[in-house]
Scaffold this motif. Sequence first.
Motif, PDB file in Angstrom:
ATOM      1  N   LYS A  55       0.861  -1.185   0.000  1.00  0.00           N
ATOM      2  CA  LYS A  55       0.000   0.000   0.000  1.00  0.00           C
ATOM      3  C   LYS A  55       0.893   1.230   0.000  1.00  0.00           C
ATOM      4  CE  LYS A  55      -3.632   2.387   2.558  1.00  0.00           C
ATOM      5  NZ  LYS A  55      -4.448   2.379   3.787  1.00  0.00           N
ATOM      6  N   SER A  57       1.020   5.108   0.164  1.00  0.00           N
ATOM      7  CA  SER A  57       0.266   6.317   0.498  1.00  0.00           C
ATOM      8  C   SER A  57       0.998   7.491  -0.117  1.00  0.00           C
ATOM      9  CB  SER A  57       0.166   6.483   2.011  1.00  0.00           C
ATOM     10  OG  SER A  57      -0.575   5.408   2.561  1.00  0.00           O
ATOM     11  N   GLU A  63      -3.961  16.278  -0.857  1.00  0.00           N
ATOM     12  CA  GLU A  63      -4.728  15.244  -0.163  1.00  0.00           C
ATOM     13  C   GLU A  63      -4.007  13.899  -0.230  1.00  0.00           C
ATOM     14  OE1 GLU A  63      -8.539  13.446  -2.111  1.00  0.00           O
ATOM     15  OE2 GLU A  63      -8.204  15.361  -3.126  1.00  0.00           O
ATOM     16  N   LYS A  65      -3.786  10.036  -0.773  1.00  0.00           N
ATOM     17  CA  LYS A  65      -4.416   8.960  -1.521  1.00  0.00           C
ATOM     18  C   LYS A  65      -3.541   7.725  -1.365  1.00  0.00           C
ATOM     19  CE  LYS A  65      -6.392  12.029  -5.001  1.00  0.00           C
ATOM     20  NZ  LYS A  65      -6.537  12.283  -6.434  1.00  0.00           N
ATOM     21  N   TYR A  66      -4.018   6.616  -1.884  1.00  0.00           N
ATOM     22  CA  TYR A  66      -3.201   5.411  -1.844  1.00  0.00           C
ATOM     23  C   TYR A  66      -3.440   4.597  -3.101  1.00  0.00           C
ATOM     24  CZ  TYR A  66      -7.218   2.469  -0.746  1.00  0.00           C
ATOM     25  OH  TYR A  66      -8.407   1.804  -0.805  1.00  0.00           O
ATOM     26  N   VAL A  67      -2.448   3.769  -3.436  1.00  0.00           N
ATOM     27  CA  VAL A  67      -2.615   2.778  -4.494  1.00  0.00           C
ATOM     28  C   VAL A  67      -2.142   1.442  -3.950  1.00  0.00           C
ATOM     29  CG1 VAL A  67      -2.440   4.351  -6.473  1.00  0.00           C
ATOM     30  CG2 VAL A  67      -0.369   3.310  -5.560  1.00  0.00           C
ATOM     31  N   GLY A  88      -7.182   1.343  -5.285  1.00  0.00           N
ATOM     32  CA  GLY A  88      -6.874   2.457  -4.406  1.00  0.00           C
ATOM     33  C   GLY A  88      -7.424   3.768  -4.916  1.00  0.00           C
ATOM     34  N   THR A  89      -7.436   4.759  -4.042  1.00  0.00           N
ATOM     35  CA  THR A  89      -7.986   6.069  -4.382  1.00  0.00           C
ATOM     36  C   THR A  89      -7.088   6.837  -5.349  1.00  0.00           C
ATOM     37  OG1 THR A  89      -6.939   7.030  -2.412  1.00  0.00           O
ATOM     38  CG2 THR A  89      -9.233   6.284  -2.191  1.00  0.00           C
ATOM     39  N   GLY A  90      -5.839   6.413  -5.516  1.00  0.00           N
ATOM     40  CA  GLY A  90      -4.918   7.072  -6.435  1.00  0.00           C
ATOM     41  C   GLY A  90      -4.951   6.501  -7.845  1.00  0.00           C
ATOM     42  N   ASP A  93     -10.146   6.769 -12.084  1.00  0.00           N
ATOM     43  CA  ASP A  93     -11.471   6.143 -12.208  1.00  0.00           C
ATOM     44  C   ASP A  93     -11.666   5.448 -13.552  1.00  0.00           C
ATOM     45  OD1 ASP A  93     -12.159   7.055  -9.693  1.00  0.00           O
ATOM     46  OD2 ASP A  93     -13.195   8.833 -10.442  1.00  0.00           O
TER      47      ASP A  93
END
Length: 157
Positions: A55, A57, A63, A65-67, A88-90, A93
């Motif tokens: 993970k 970060s 902000e 995020k993580y992948v 992850g959020t990084g 989309d």
Amino acid sequence: MGVQTQEYATTASVSPTRLFKAMSIDFHNLFPKIVEVIKSIELTEGTGAAGTIKKLSIIEGGETKYVLHRVDELDEAKFVYNFSIIGGTGLADTLEKVSFKSQLVEGPNGGSIRNVHVDYFTKGDYNLSEEELKASQAKVEGLVKLVDGYLLANPDY
């Protein structure tokens, strides 16, 4: 889902052995120290071998995020490090995942060449633009150059 492919090579001044150690074996320890946007890297599954999930970060645009980075193959003898960004959020989309296949080979004057093959697994019928592909390549090449510079400045690493 579509798949877009990109291939490129990046040169470095240090040997494949040193660059492989820094970018593959000790990645989780070194990168948070030298890459400004990486806040931390933690092993969430495994010990570093194939199947390990890391993970990462990152701080992006102020902000956190993580992948999730999955090690797909690690071959120290052949300097092969294959991994996928699987969530992850990084992760954009528009992407299901991104798979990187890389191999280091000897380059001129004792240096290295890092050959990279990237598969972008897109959602729906989305196609990455030429600018997005170039930006992704520039990030990866920038990391190689950053690590190369660190290793040149720290010959005992």
